[in-house]
Design a protein around this motif. Sequence first.
Motif, short mmCIF file in Angstrom:
data_model
loop_
_atom_site.label_atom_id
_atom_site.label_comp_id
_atom_site.label_asym_id
_atom_site.label_seq_id
_atom_site.Cartn_x
_atom_site.Cartn_y
_atom_site.Cartn_z
N ASP A 40 -20.80 6.54 5.91
CA ASP A 40 -20.91 5.13 6.28
C ASP A 40 -19.51 4.51 6.25
N ILE A 41 -18.97 4.17 7.42
CA ILE A 41 -17.61 3.66 7.48
C ILE A 41 -17.49 2.24 6.92
N SER A 42 -18.62 1.59 6.64
CA SER A 42 -18.53 0.23 6.07
C SER A 42 -18.24 0.26 4.57
N GLU A 43 -18.38 1.44 3.95
CA GLU A 43 -18.08 1.58 2.53
C GLU A 43 -16.62 2.00 2.38
N VAL A 44 -15.84 1.20 1.68
CA VAL A 44 -14.41 1.47 1.51
C VAL A 44 -14.22 2.57 0.48
N ASN A 45 -13.46 3.58 0.86
CA ASN A 45 -13.08 4.65 -0.06
C ASN A 45 -11.86 4.15 -0.81
N GLN A 46 -12.09 3.63 -2.02
CA GLN A 46 -11.02 2.98 -2.76
C GLN A 46 -9.91 3.94 -3.15
N ALA A 47 -10.25 5.18 -3.43
CA ALA A 47 -9.22 6.18 -3.78
C ALA A 47 -8.29 6.40 -2.59
N LEU A 48 -8.86 6.51 -1.40
CA LEU A 48 -8.05 6.68 -0.19
C LEU A 48 -7.21 5.43 0.07
N MET A 49 -7.82 4.27 -0.11
CA MET A 49 -7.09 3.01 0.10
C MET A 49 -5.90 2.92 -0.85
N ASN A 50 -6.11 3.28 -2.10
CA ASN A 50 -5.02 3.25 -3.08
C ASN A 50 -3.91 4.23 -2.72
N SER A 51 -4.30 5.39 -2.25
CA SER A 51 -3.31 6.40 -1.85
C SER A 51 -2.47 5.90 -0.67
N ILE A 52 -3.12 5.30 0.31
CA ILE A 52 -2.41 4.76 1.47
C ILE A 52 -1.52 3.59 1.05
N ALA A 53 -2.02 2.75 0.17
CA ALA A 53 -1.21 1.62 -0.33
C ALA A 53 0.05 2.12 -1.02
N PHE A 54 -0.10 3.17 -1.82
CA PHE A 54 1.06 3.74 -2.50
C PHE A 54 2.08 4.27 -1.49
N GLU A 55 1.60 4.97 -0.46
CA GLU A 55 2.50 5.52 0.56
C GLU A 55 3.23 4.41 1.32
N VAL A 56 2.49 3.39 1.74
CA VAL A 56 3.09 2.29 2.49
C VAL A 56 4.12 1.56 1.63
N ASN A 57 3.76 1.27 0.39
CA ASN A 57 4.70 0.60 -0.51
C ASN A 57 5.94 1.45 -0.75
N SER A 58 5.77 2.76 -0.88
CA SER A 58 6.90 3.66 -1.09
C SER A 58 7.85 3.64 0.09
N VAL A 59 7.31 3.63 1.29
CA VAL A 59 8.15 3.58 2.50
C VAL A 59 8.95 2.28 2.53
N HIS A 60 8.29 1.17 2.25
CA HIS A 60 8.97 -0.12 2.27
C HIS A 60 10.02 -0.23 1.16
N GLN A 61 9.73 0.32 0.00
CA GLN A 61 10.71 0.32 -1.08
C GLN A 61 11.93 1.16 -0.72
N ALA A 62 11.71 2.30 -0.07
CA ALA A 62 12.82 3.16 0.35
C ALA A 62 13.68 2.46 1.39
N LYS A 63 13.04 1.76 2.32
CA LYS A 63 13.80 1.01 3.33
C LYS A 63 14.63 -0.10 2.68
N LEU A 64 14.03 -0.77 1.71
CA LEU A 64 14.74 -1.83 1.00
C LEU A 64 15.92 -1.25 0.22
N ALA A 65 15.72 -0.12 -0.42
CA ALA A 65 16.79 0.53 -1.18
C ALA A 65 17.94 0.91 -0.26
N CYS A 66 17.62 1.38 0.95
CA CYS A 66 18.68 1.73 1.91
C CYS A 66 19.47 0.49 2.31
N LYS A 67 18.79 -0.61 2.50
CA LYS A 67 19.48 -1.85 2.87
C LYS A 67 20.39 -2.30 1.74
N VAL A 68 19.91 -2.22 0.53
CA VAL A 68 20.69 -2.65 -0.62
C VAL A 68 21.91 -1.75 -0.79
N ASN A 69 21.72 -0.45 -0.62
CA ASN A 69 22.81 0.51 -0.80
C ASN A 69 23.87 0.42 0.30
#
Length: 75
Positions: A40-69
């Motif tokens: 049922d695609i209406s039920e959110v897989n919270q473990a998957l959502m958390n994993s994707i959130a971690f990946e997206v945040n990691s990418v944005h943090q890496a981009k920010l670190a590159c800008k700062v450096n």
Amino acid sequence: METHLMCQNPHGHEMIMHYASHIHRQWHNLLKLGDRQAFDISEVNQALMNSIAFEVNSVHQAKLACKVNTTPHFL
């Protein structure tokens, strides 16, 4: 998905889009295999959502670190 708590995150829309894309592919792949027990695609897989959130945040943090450096430092 518009009301999911992840939407409050600064990159929430991107996270939701990645999640929806992943679920969409997975659901269709199961149907192609003849799996009548597709989930049922209406039920959110919270473990998957958390994993994707971690990946997206990691990418944005890496981009920010590159800008700062690469920012010139003035003394």
